[in-house]
Scaffold this active site. Sequence first.
Site, PDB file in Angstrom:
ATOM      1  N   PRO A  41       0.818  -1.221   0.000  1.00  0.00           N
ATOM      2  CG  PRO A  41      -0.262  -1.231   2.071  1.00  0.00           C
ATOM      3  CD  PRO A  41       0.575  -2.064   1.168  1.00  0.00           C
ATOM      4  CD  GLU A  86       0.350  -5.822  10.957  1.00  0.00           C
ATOM      5  OE1 GLU A  86       0.056  -4.612  10.874  1.00  0.00           O
ATOM      6  OE2 GLU A  86      -0.480  -6.744  10.899  1.00  0.00           O
ATOM      7  NE  ARG A 141      -7.955  -6.051 -21.126  1.00  0.00           N
ATOM      8  CZ  ARG A 141      -7.888  -4.904 -21.756  1.00  0.00           C
ATOM      9  NH1 ARG A 141      -6.926  -4.046 -21.464  1.00  0.00           N
ATOM     10  NH2 ARG A 141      -8.753  -4.572 -22.672  1.00  0.00           N
ATOM     11  CG  ASP A 175      -8.982  -1.218 -23.655  1.00  0.00           C
ATOM     12  OD1 ASP A 175     -10.022  -1.610 -24.212  1.00  0.00           O
ATOM     13  OD2 ASP A 175      -8.075  -1.955 -23.262  1.00  0.00           O
TER      14      ASP A 175
HETATM   15  C1  4FL Z   1      -2.786  -2.877  -0.920  1.00  0.00           C
HETATM   16  C2  4FL Z   1      -0.969  -4.069  -1.920  1.00  0.00           C
HETATM   17  C3  4FL Z   1      -2.940  -2.174  -2.091  1.00  0.00           C
HETATM   18  C4  4FL Z   1      -1.178  -3.316  -3.076  1.00  0.00           C
HETATM   19  C5  4FL Z   1      -0.682  -5.943   1.836  1.00  0.00           C
HETATM   20  C6  4FL Z   1      -1.769  -5.356   2.417  1.00  0.00           C
HETATM   21  C7  4FL Z   1      -1.780  -3.837  -0.836  1.00  0.00           C
HETATM   22  C8  4FL Z   1      -1.566  -4.608   0.395  1.00  0.00           C
HETATM   23  N1  4FL Z   1      -2.148  -2.411  -3.134  1.00  0.00           N
HETATM   24  N2  4FL Z   1      -0.579  -5.479   0.598  1.00  0.00           N
HETATM   25  N3  4FL Z   1      -2.312  -4.515   1.498  1.00  0.00           N
END
Ligand code: 4FL
Length: 262
Positions: free
Chosen positions: A88, A115, A153, A168
């Site tokens: 994230p 985590e 794609r 697209d």
């Molecule tokens: C969230 C990975 C959004 C990619 C672990 C917990 C994540 C993610 N994009 N990885 N959340």
Amino acid sequence: MNFIVLTIFPELFDPFWEYGIISRAIKRNKINVSAVNIRDFAAGKHRVTDDRPYGGGCGMVMKAEPLASAIRAAKITNSSAKTVLLTPQGRTFKQNLAREFASHKGLILVCGRYEGVDERICEEFIDYEISIGDYILTGGELAAMVIIEAVTRMVPGTLGGVDSAGKDTFSDNLLEHAHYTRPRSLEGEDVPEVLLSGNHKAIEKWRFETSLIRTFLKRRDLLKDRPLSRQEIEILKKWCRDIEKIIHTQSLFGFDALSGSQ
Ligand code: 4FL
């Protein structure tokens, strides 16, 4: 294109490889894929892949050594592959990055769980830190699937028929035009007349106009960093004139005038 996914849940990918454009791309040798269990690279009888964080706190951290060994092994299979950590905290994945990824020989997708991942892995082994959006998942696996699908794609020969990726949504930072199919009339709503006209030039023009107007109405942010062509400026101006006409007519004959409240 070679995708290697490093995960502690490789089975999650079994059904993913089996359907739709992914399975077709595999059969046509446009991509090859594997999901590798990080646990296979963990030491000791219990093959642990996580540990408590230095400095304390709740949650577990993915250990560095199993990940490092797994990434090194994947690099032996595909030495020119780029490594992508799904997190994230990464840069947000967009269509232009899907296009860029498709130009690489291979991608090693590292799925974090718990985590987070020991920081030294990010520093030493990772080319791209990528997020698919501002939300927290339980791990990077779904994010890896999103990336694999969007990148596949973009690999030539993976889409059926003519190369429809060029048309697209986002291909030119514009949303796609509206689509209609039968019936011609649905609960009083008719298909726009021009689409039934058989006039291909008029249809193209209508599609281009609606695509620009939709982008303006629904996703104005997409137009912000994109220069407008002369044709696009003309379309928006015509639209402005139409709105002005409505406002003008309304102010002459509109609610206030008609209701006589002024
Ligand atoms: C969230 C990975 C959004 C990619 C672990 C917990 C994540 C993610 N994009 N990885 N959340």
